[in-house]
Design a protein around this motif. Structure first.
Motif, short mmCIF file in Angstrom:
data_model
loop_
_atom_site.label_atom_id
_atom_site.label_comp_id
_atom_site.label_asym_id
_atom_site.label_seq_id
_atom_site.Cartn_x
_atom_site.Cartn_y
_atom_site.Cartn_z
N GLU A 1 -25.70 38.52 -59.88
CA GLU A 1 -25.42 39.09 -61.19
C GLU A 1 -24.01 39.67 -61.24
O GLU A 1 -23.29 39.51 -62.23
CB GLU A 1 -26.45 40.17 -61.54
CG GLU A 1 -27.83 39.60 -61.85
CD GLU A 1 -28.87 40.67 -62.11
OE1 GLU A 1 -28.56 41.87 -61.89
OE2 GLU A 1 -30.00 40.31 -62.51
N GLN A 2 -23.58 40.31 -60.16
CA GLN A 2 -22.24 40.91 -60.16
C GLN A 2 -21.15 39.85 -60.09
O GLN A 2 -20.16 39.92 -60.82
CB GLN A 2 -22.08 41.89 -58.99
CG GLN A 2 -20.73 42.61 -59.04
CD GLN A 2 -20.58 43.68 -57.97
OE1 GLN A 2 -21.56 44.05 -57.31
NE2 GLN A 2 -19.38 44.16 -57.78
N LYS B 1 -30.25 38.64 -55.82
CA LYS B 1 -30.27 38.82 -57.27
C LYS B 1 -29.09 39.66 -57.75
O LYS B 1 -28.33 39.25 -58.64
CB LYS B 1 -31.58 39.47 -57.69
CG LYS B 1 -31.72 39.71 -59.20
CD LYS B 1 -33.07 40.30 -59.54
CE LYS B 1 -33.23 40.50 -61.05
NZ LYS B 1 -32.32 41.56 -61.56
N ASN B 2 -28.91 40.86 -57.18
CA ASN B 2 -27.84 41.74 -57.64
C ASN B 2 -26.46 41.20 -57.27
O ASN B 2 -25.50 41.39 -58.02
CB ASN B 2 -28.03 43.14 -57.05
CG ASN B 2 -29.20 43.87 -57.68
OD1 ASN B 2 -29.42 43.76 -58.89
ND2 ASN B 2 -29.96 44.59 -56.89
N THR B 3 -26.36 40.54 -56.12
CA THR B 3 -25.08 39.94 -55.74
C THR B 3 -24.68 38.86 -56.72
O THR B 3 -23.52 38.80 -57.17
CB THR B 3 -25.16 39.37 -54.31
OG1 THR B 3 -25.63 40.37 -53.41
CG2 THR B 3 -23.79 38.88 -53.84
N LYS C 1 -22.89 42.45 -50.59
CA LYS C 1 -23.79 43.60 -50.61
C LYS C 1 -24.52 43.71 -49.28
O LYS C 1 -24.80 42.70 -48.64
CB LYS C 1 -24.79 43.49 -51.77
CG LYS C 1 -24.14 43.68 -53.14
CD LYS C 1 -25.15 43.83 -54.23
CE LYS C 1 -24.49 44.09 -55.57
NZ LYS C 1 -23.73 45.37 -55.59
N ASP D 1 -29.88 40.79 -50.69
CA ASP D 1 -29.85 41.20 -52.10
C ASP D 1 -29.24 40.09 -52.95
O ASP D 1 -28.17 40.26 -53.54
CB ASP D 1 -29.06 42.50 -52.24
CG ASP D 1 -29.28 43.20 -53.57
OD1 ASP D 1 -30.01 42.64 -54.42
OD2 ASP D 1 -28.71 44.28 -53.78
#
Length: 363
Positions: free
Chosen positions: A144-145, A140-142, A134, A138
């Motif tokens: 989670e994905q 957290k979002n990386t 990403k 980032d």
């Protein structure tokens, strides 16, 4: 899954990691999280026969194709073995595959989504290398994905796992979580002020490694540096995410910001001159190497981030970082180019795009 990819089309666009957006994007180019996984029914890659490697690739491909999630149905699946050297290098430049898998032999492949937000390498150092990228910082979002992708694959693939040691991997330092958290940073001010050695030393003390643009063994080009955890054994996912995301990356960002402030305060005119000279060279050169291009683009990106110049947009500079690389340039030209011709075509490409023109009018 789509069992091909249009490499000519791929070369025309920025990858996800070069969007120039996201938290701290003036310094942090991208966040990447990688998971190393192996199939339980096969030996590690270094002990695999050619038949084993082929069986692993076919097994993984079939299991991926059985997934009903739309993200897999629209993904590309590319057999790397028959690809030309330029096409494999293009995937390396886009961070979709590693240099190691590009240069190895035997059956191997990569799956990636159209937005290039994730890729799954098959038969690299481990049977599977799952990665999500990403733009910006980032974590957290990386995480989670990549965790969702890993869970989906684990539903259809039996991983090599030990109840005490965790996920088993070819390299002992990856055993446990198999997790590598990497942040790519643009650190020109620390380079100019000769503080990178201090950063390297401080990272080594906390088991963090610093690599170049293309990972292990690559050179520090264009003032790009990747920082990542060195070992996973004995650490939880939360430990490693916090190490890189909460401790390491913010510390380096702070160092770089202070170095930029010092340059503005003490050497503003000299710095503005360097940025202007970099723009002048790229706008007028008749021949230029990839290394020199990266060096000057780095100066221009710094100038934009510090408000010394307003044009071009940083997204244009990010795209030029990518498209002036050797494989991209040759794909855009539509033919194989010798070294001297690449230098000439790169100079032409830079002049064209820094003048605000698009690919369609460049030849």
């Amino acid at each position: 899954m789509k069992r091909d990819a249009d490499f000519d089309e791929l070369a025309r666009y920025r990858g996800e990691w070069m969007r120039g957006e996201g938290p701290e994007s003036d310094i942090v180019i991208s966040t990447r999280i990688r998971l190393a996984r192996n199939l339980a029914d096969f030996p590690f890659i270094r002990r695999c026969s050619d038949e084993d490697r082929l069986s692993i690739e076919r097994t993984v491909r079939a299991r991926m194709e059985s997934l009903t999630d739309q993200r897999w149905k629209s993904a590309h699946y590319v057999d790397l073995e028959p690809l030309s050297e330029i096409d494999r290098q293009l995937l390396v430049e886009r961070q979709l595959i590693s240099r190691e898998i590009a240069e190895s032999d035997g059956s191997r492949a990569v799956a990636f989504d159209a937005a290039e937000g994730y890729s799954v390498m098959v038969n690299e150092e481990d049977h599977l290398r799952i990665q999500v990228m990403k733009s910006g910082l980032d974590i957290k979002n990386t995480w989670e994905q990549v965790n969702r992708i890993d869970d989906m694959l684990e539903e259809v693939i039996l991983y090599a796992f030990h109840p005490r040691y965790g996920y088993l991997t070819a390299c002992p330092t990856n055993v446990g979580t198999g997790l590598r958290v990497s942040v790519m940073l643009h650190l020109p001010a620390l380079v100019i002020t000769e503080q990178m050695d201090r950063v390297f030393r401080s990272m080594q003390r906390i088991n963090v490694t610093v690599r170049g643009l293309y990972g292990e063994g690559s050179q520090y080009t264009g003032d790009f540096y990747q920082v990542s955890n060195q070992v996973t054994l004995g650490h939880t996912e939360a430990d490693l995410l916090a190490l890189v995301g909460d401790e390491v990356a913010p510390r380096i960002i702070e160092y770089e910001r202070k170095a930029r402030q010092a340059l503005l305060k003490n050497n503003r005119d000299d710095l503005h001159d360097e940025v202007s000279r970099a723009m002048g060279i790229l706008s007028t050169a008749r021949k230029i190497s990839s290394e020199e291009t990266m060096h000057h683009l780095s100066k221009i990106r710094l100038g934009i981030s510090m408000g010394l110049i307003e044009q071009p947009d940083v997204k244009v500079i990010n795209q030029l970082f990518l498209q002036t690389q050797s494989a991209h340039l040759q794909k855009l030209q539509g033919r194989v180019l010798g070294t001297a011709e690449r230098h000439a075509r790169r100079a032409s490409f830079l002049q064209h795009h820094l003048a605000g023109k698009d690919d369609a009018t460049w030849n």
